[in-house]
Write an enzyme that holds these catalytic residues in place. Structure first.
Site, PDB file in Angstrom:
ATOM      1  N   ASP A  10       1.054  -1.627  -0.091  1.00 57.21           N
ATOM      2  CA  ASP A  10      -0.315  -0.209  -0.101  1.00 57.21           C
ATOM      3  C   ASP A  10       1.032   1.190  -0.044  1.00 57.21           C
ATOM      4  O   ASP A  10       1.331   2.138   0.663  1.00 57.21           O
ATOM      5  CB  ASP A  10      -1.615   0.215   1.632  1.00 57.21           C
ATOM      6  N   ASP A  15       6.842   1.272   1.891  1.00 56.93           N
ATOM      7  CA  ASP A  15       6.298  -0.043   0.869  1.00 56.93           C
ATOM      8  C   ASP A  15       7.327   0.729  -0.302  1.00 56.93           C
ATOM      9  O   ASP A  15       8.335  -0.328  -0.741  1.00 56.93           O
ATOM     10  CB  ASP A  15       4.937   0.149   0.054  1.00 56.93           C
ATOM     11  N   ASN A  39      -2.579   2.640   3.636  1.00 61.83           N
ATOM     12  CA  ASN A  39      -1.513   3.981   3.490  1.00 61.83           C
ATOM     13  C   ASN A  39      -3.244   5.254   2.957  1.00 61.83           C
ATOM     14  O   ASN A  39      -2.937   6.098   3.601  1.00 61.83           O
ATOM     15  CB  ASN A  39      -0.657   4.337   3.107  1.00 61.83           C
ATOM     16  N   THR A 121       2.786  -6.126   2.525  1.00 64.62           N
ATOM     17  CA  THR A 121       3.721  -5.576   3.534  1.00 64.62           C
ATOM     18  C   THR A 121       2.261  -3.909   4.072  1.00 64.62           C
ATOM     19  O   THR A 121       2.773  -2.525   4.547  1.00 64.62           O
ATOM     20  CB  THR A 121       4.831  -4.123   3.034  1.00 64.62           C
ATOM     21  N   PHE A 162      -0.882  -0.695  12.421  1.00 62.78           N
ATOM     22  CA  PHE A 162      -2.033   0.215  11.052  1.00 62.78           C
ATOM     23  C   PHE A 162      -2.656  -0.890  10.691  1.00 62.78           C
ATOM     24  O   PHE A 162      -3.658  -1.335   9.806  1.00 62.78           O
ATOM     25  CB  PHE A 162      -0.925   1.339  10.117  1.00 62.78           C
ATOM     26  N   ASN A 163      -1.615  -2.295   9.884  1.00 65.77           N
ATOM     27  CA  ASN A 163      -1.641  -3.634   8.611  1.00 65.77           C
ATOM     28  C   ASN A 163      -3.068  -3.751   9.712  1.00 65.77           C
ATOM     29  O   ASN A 163      -3.591  -4.690   8.829  1.00 65.77           O
ATOM     30  CB  ASN A 163      -0.753  -3.850   8.158  1.00 65.77           C
ATOM     31  N   HIS A 235       9.810   0.246   7.878  1.00 70.09           N
ATOM     32  CA  HIS A 235       8.771  -1.593   8.411  1.00 70.09           C
ATOM     33  C   HIS A 235       9.219  -2.121   7.375  1.00 70.09           C
ATOM     34  O   HIS A 235       9.747  -3.203   7.227  1.00 70.09           O
ATOM     35  CB  HIS A 235       7.455  -1.082   8.777  1.00 70.09           C
ATOM     36  N   ASP A 236       8.764  -1.431   6.143  1.00 69.43           N
ATOM     37  CA  ASP A 236       8.781  -2.814   4.943  1.00 69.43           C
ATOM     38  C   ASP A 236       9.662  -3.085   4.278  1.00 69.43           C
ATOM     39  O   ASP A 236       9.771  -4.353   3.866  1.00 69.43           O
ATOM     40  CB  ASP A 236       7.272  -2.193   3.677  1.00 69.43           C
TER      41      ASP A 236
HETATM   42  O1  RIB Z   1       2.592   0.500  10.410  1.00 74.08           O
HETATM   43  C1  RIB Z   1       3.193   0.116   8.935  1.00 74.08           C
HETATM   44  C2  RIB Z   1       3.047   0.243   8.107  1.00 74.08           C
HETATM   45  O2  RIB Z   1       1.488   0.128   7.968  1.00 74.08           O
HETATM   46  C3  RIB Z   1       3.464  -0.120   6.913  1.00 74.08           C
HETATM   47  O3  RIB Z   1       3.955  -1.159   6.595  1.00 74.08           O
HETATM   48  C4  RIB Z   1       3.149   1.036   6.651  1.00 74.08           C
HETATM   49  O4  RIB Z   1       3.342   1.281   5.071  1.00 74.08           O
HETATM   50  C5  RIB Z   1       1.783   1.110   7.073  1.00 74.08           C
HETATM   51  O5  RIB Z   1       1.677  -0.111   5.866  1.00 74.08           O
HETATM   52 CA    CA Z   2       2.607  -0.448   3.793  1.00 72.97          CA
END
Ligand code: RIB
Ligand code: CA
Length: 306
Positions: A10, A15, A39, A121, A162-163, A235-236
């Site tokens: 996303d 990403d 996102n 991701t 979040f994801n 993160h990703d």
């Molecule tokens: O919490 C971080 C994640 O949520 C990452 O993958 C960021 O790109 C969002 O998708």
């Molecule tokens: Ca992401």
């Protein structure tokens, strides 16, 4: 011998950097990208994936668009983190390629041959739909490496990352699918901060390096204001890095359940960190990261791109 991967994402700043890391690393072969709402809206995340491939000169990589909303819930985007476009900051080239025909959940069923590692991701909506529409894919999908979840605190609510928060029902379906999930959560991504010094090392390299530096500059705003960090967790990219070099992450095999019916904890990844339940060990949860080696890998590989 490189590992074939498919990234379901996303884009989103991290990403985008994860995609570039994959393209710069001979240990993996990026077979395709699928996009999901998260996102930003599906239209924006798909456009952003195409823009990143245009930037890298890799419009040969196919992109398939997927779900524009979670399985049951209303989409909540992260414009406060990634901006209105989803990739605010750098001026990225207009895409010349178009997404391939077909929904990502169906295209993934074609792309996922034996040996291919699926690297989601974003929210797991496409992966859940893949399993619902094409259950036979489980016979040939050995491993999922997902950036998402957290053993400890969340980043959207105190409880949820979040994801997982965007689509808890999808995450619950994936974690109960029988396919082992390597979970790259906030506990380790927050241990590896990409700083301005890392960005400065990329600024004078190729157009990809310059774009990553500018993506990081924008991404840093949120992490400085929210956490007081002097860098950003990419993160990703850590999920892709775990496939490139599994020794970067220490993993614990344990049970992970997803909360889907709670007033305060919807989307929480309930990680049995100390093995106190009899739940199936359905996940390999990242509990430590070699941050220095990961960040050096990231800078070295991105700087090698044109
Ligand atoms: O919490 C971080 C994640 O949520 C990452 O993958 C960021 O790109 C969002 O998708
Ligand atoms: Ca992401």
């Amino acid at each position: 011998m490189s590992t074939p991967i498919v990234i379901d994402c996303d884009p989103g700043h991290d990403d985008a950097i994860a995609i570039l890391l994959a393209l710069a690393s001979p240990e993996v072969e990026l077979r395709g990208i699928t996009t999901v709402a998260g996102n930003q809206t599906l239209e924006k995340t798909t456009r952003n994936a195409l823009k990143v491939l245009e930037l890298a000169g890799r419009t040969d990589i196919p992109v398939a668009a997927g779900a524009d909303a979670p399985l049951k819930r209303t989409l909540c985007v992260a414009a406060n983190v990634h901006g209105e476009s989803g990739l605010d900051g750098p001026d990225l080239p207009e895409p010349t390629a178009k997404p391939v025909a077909g929904h990502a959940a169906d295209v993934l069923a074609e792309w996922l041959e034996p040996g291919v590692v699926l690297v989601p991701t974003g929210p797991l909506t496409n992966v859940a739909l893949l399993f619902e529409r094409h259950p036979d894919v489980k016979e040939r999908l050995e491993r999922i490496v997902w950036m998402g979840g957290a053993i400890a605190e969340g980043n959207v609510t105190p409880a949820a990352e979040f994801n997982a928060f965007v689509d808890p029902e999808a995450a619950a379906l994936v974690f109960s699918s029988g396919i082992p999930v390597t979970m790259i959560g906030l506990d380790i991504t927050h241990q590896a901060l990409f700083t301005r010094a890392h960005a400065d090392r990329l600024r004078g390299t190729g157009r990809a390096g310059k774009a990553v530096a500018e993506l990081s500059d924008f991404f840093q705003r949120f992490h400085e204001s929210r956490y007081g960090f002097d860098g950003s967790p990419i993160h990703d990219a850590l999920a892709v890095a775990e496939v490139i070099d599994p020794t970067l992450v220490t993993r614990l095999e344990c049970n992970v359940e997803i909360e889907t019916a709670s007033e305060y904890c919807d989307g929480r990844t309930v990680v049995d960190r100390w093995l106190v339940t009899d739940g199936p060990k359905n996940a390999r949860v990242g509990i430590a990261v070699d941050a220095r080696r990961f960040l050096e890998l990231l800078v070295e590989r991105i700087s090698s791109l044109p």
